[in-house]
Each structure stands twice: as structure tokens, then as C-alpha cells.
Design a protein around this motif. Sequence first.
Motif, short mmCIF file in Angstrom:
data_model
loop_
_atom_site.label_atom_id
_atom_site.label_comp_id
_atom_site.label_asym_id
_atom_site.label_seq_id
_atom_site.Cartn_x
_atom_site.Cartn_y
_atom_site.Cartn_z
N ASN A 1 0.71 -1.40 -0.13
CA ASN A 1 -0.02 -0.22 0.77
C ASN A 1 0.43 1.16 -0.49
OD1 ASN A 1 -1.37 2.38 1.64
ND2 ASN A 1 -3.41 1.25 1.07
N GLN B 1 1.75 1.32 -13.61
CA GLN B 1 1.46 -0.36 -12.49
C GLN B 1 3.28 -1.17 -13.84
OE1 GLN B 1 -2.46 -1.51 -11.09
NE2 GLN B 1 -2.60 0.02 -12.27
N GLN C 1 0.64 -7.24 -6.61
CA GLN C 1 1.15 -6.74 -7.29
C GLN C 1 -1.08 -6.62 -7.25
OE1 GLN C 1 1.61 -9.88 -10.28
NE2 GLN C 1 2.93 -8.37 -10.58
N ASP C 2 -1.48 -7.48 -6.43
CA ASP C 2 -2.55 -7.00 -5.78
C ASP C 2 -3.45 -5.94 -5.57
OD1 ASP C 2 -4.19 -9.18 -7.05
OD2 ASP C 2 -4.42 -10.42 -5.97
N GLU C 3 -1.82 -5.98 -4.44
CA GLU C 3 -2.83 -4.17 -3.43
C GLU C 3 -2.51 -3.22 -4.28
OE1 GLU C 3 -3.44 -2.26 0.19
OE2 GLU C 3 -4.14 -4.22 -0.13
N GLU D 1 -2.60 -2.48 -7.54
CA GLU D 1 -3.69 -2.37 -8.16
C GLU D 1 -4.46 -1.43 -7.76
OE1 GLU D 1 -5.18 -4.88 -12.26
OE2 GLU D 1 -4.77 -5.99 -10.34
N ASP D 2 -5.30 -2.65 -6.63
CA ASP D 2 -6.10 -1.62 -5.91
C ASP D 2 -5.77 -0.23 -5.78
OD1 ASP D 2 -7.34 -3.78 -5.87
OD2 ASP D 2 -7.35 -4.41 -4.29
N THR D 3 -4.81 0.07 -4.75
CA THR D 3 -4.72 1.34 -4.74
C THR D 3 -4.53 2.50 -5.67
OG1 THR D 3 -2.85 -0.30 -2.57
CG2 THR D 3 -2.98 3.02 -3.34
N TYR D 4 -3.72 1.73 -7.01
CA TYR D 4 -3.76 2.68 -8.31
C TYR D 4 -4.88 3.07 -8.69
CZ TYR D 4 1.53 2.76 -9.76
OH TYR D 4 2.58 3.41 -10.10
N ASP D 5 -6.34 2.23 -9.02
CA ASP D 5 -7.89 2.55 -9.09
C ASP D 5 -8.53 3.29 -7.52
OD1 ASP D 5 -7.42 0.51 -11.20
OD2 ASP D 5 -7.86 -1.62 -10.05
N ILE D 6 -8.57 3.51 -6.39
CA ILE D 6 -8.82 4.10 -6.04
C ILE D 6 -8.02 5.84 -6.01
CG2 ILE D 6 -8.82 5.13 -3.70
CD1 ILE D 6 -8.75 1.80 -2.81
#
Length: 262
Positions: free
Chosen positions: A191, A204, A247-249, A251-256
Motif C-alpha cells: 500500500n 503499474q 501486485q493486487d494491493e 492495483e487496488d490502490t492505483y484504482d482508488i
Amino acid sequence: SPSGCVSHNELYAATTQCYDRSCKAVHFPIWLATVGVAAKRFLGLLIGKPPFERPWMMRYIDKSMQIDASFTHKLLGWSLKPRFHVMRRLLFLVENMKRDPMAWESKNLAMTKRTHVERPGLKIYSAMMEVREEIIRGYVAYLTAPENWNLFPSYQRLEPHELQMRAEFLYQMLEASIRLGDRQSILSYANYLARQRFMEGFSQEEVFGALEYVAHGITDALKHYPGLEDLQDTIYNEITIALQLIQDEIEDTYDILAARES
């Protein structure tokens, strides 16, 4: 080992201070402590759960084992850094216990019952320390190679020492995750990493590419490492899972963050 000696009284005072309260210690004579430990062990044997304490340990209760390690330090050209002294590390031990007491107790109890062979995380961690410099050196060279400008333009704008520091921090987080079996720290790191790289303008794809290089570098370096022949599946799974979590975290943070900016 450092020179000198730390007493039980000093450890007790430091521990209770970490709990923001001072508790007066109750002292027993050695003969009474011996009787108590012997009785506790007898009862433990009866129910099949003998305690760690043994009566023979009582002989050392009041002994001050002062150590003079100066010869060893001189011979090795080494000395313990002050921040690794037990009185300094005790703060972190207690804080970890206070943060998640159930997890802390289960991990420490498990470690007292395992042999070195049965602790794959520690063996993998030790090997990772040995190959750390090699992997980080390759990481910096790969990201700064002229032919990789299109893949890592943001990384190539960094100063080499800055890139080196970032690589070392990432590697240390992976080491700690495997040694402690604590994947929560990886999520916190991911994060933080995502927010930093997003603000710096990294894509990303760049961040994922850099992470994948480190992950593949570790698995390749440990593939033929002596003593790890039977742990290859564990190594692959641990590194792969850690990479996926990061990577999942990210991707989620970038989207937010992207949604906030839009």
C-alpha cells in the motif's frame, strides 16, 4: 554476543515499562523457587504437558554471567551494534506481543517445539541473505540498462543510489515476510509502495515489472542452493504468493487514487 550481562531485574523493569506501568517484582529464595518448579514439572508430566522450566535451571538464578567478548570482537573485526542489544530489541518484542498477543504466542510456542530442519522459513531466509547483493546488483543493472528504457523510463530517471536503496528495502520486506510468516506486513508495504509510485508518476506496468524481476531472481538463485533441494516448491509458493499480494494491493490502490484524481 556483547560484553557484560543483563540481569533479570533489568529485563523485568524494561518489560513492565513498555506496558506503561511499573510493577514491583516479588522475589523468592532459590530453594522455594526450586520446589515450585519441581512441583510444576511433576504435574506437567502427569498430564503430558511438561513446562519449559527445569529444576537444574534454578542453580543459575542469581549468577551474574559477565562476558568479556573483546578477544572475539578483535579476532573477527566485529562488534554488536548498539541497536541490536537486547535492552533495545525488547521494546519491539513487547510491542509485537501487545499488537497481536494470540499470534505472538502461537508463533513463539511453535518455534520452541520445532527443530532447525522443520523451520523452512528460516532456512530460506538465511539463503536469501546470502544471495541478496547478487540479486540487487542484477536488479539495478536490469532496470537501468539502455535497452530497457521503454520498459522502465521512471526508474531510469532515478539516481543509482536511490534505486539501490529502494531495491534493498523491497528485498528486506520479502525476507521478513518469509522469515516470520507474516504476510500482513507485505500488504502494508504494498500500500505504501503504491501510493509513493503513483505520486511519482510510475505506471503499474513499470512497478510490476520491477517486482517480477526480484521475485524471479530469488527463485532462480535458490533453485540450486545447497540444503534447499527439498524446499523448492515452498520457495516458489512463498515468493509467488508474496508477489501476488503486492501486485493486487498495488492495483487496488492505483484504482482508488486514479478515481480520486478524476
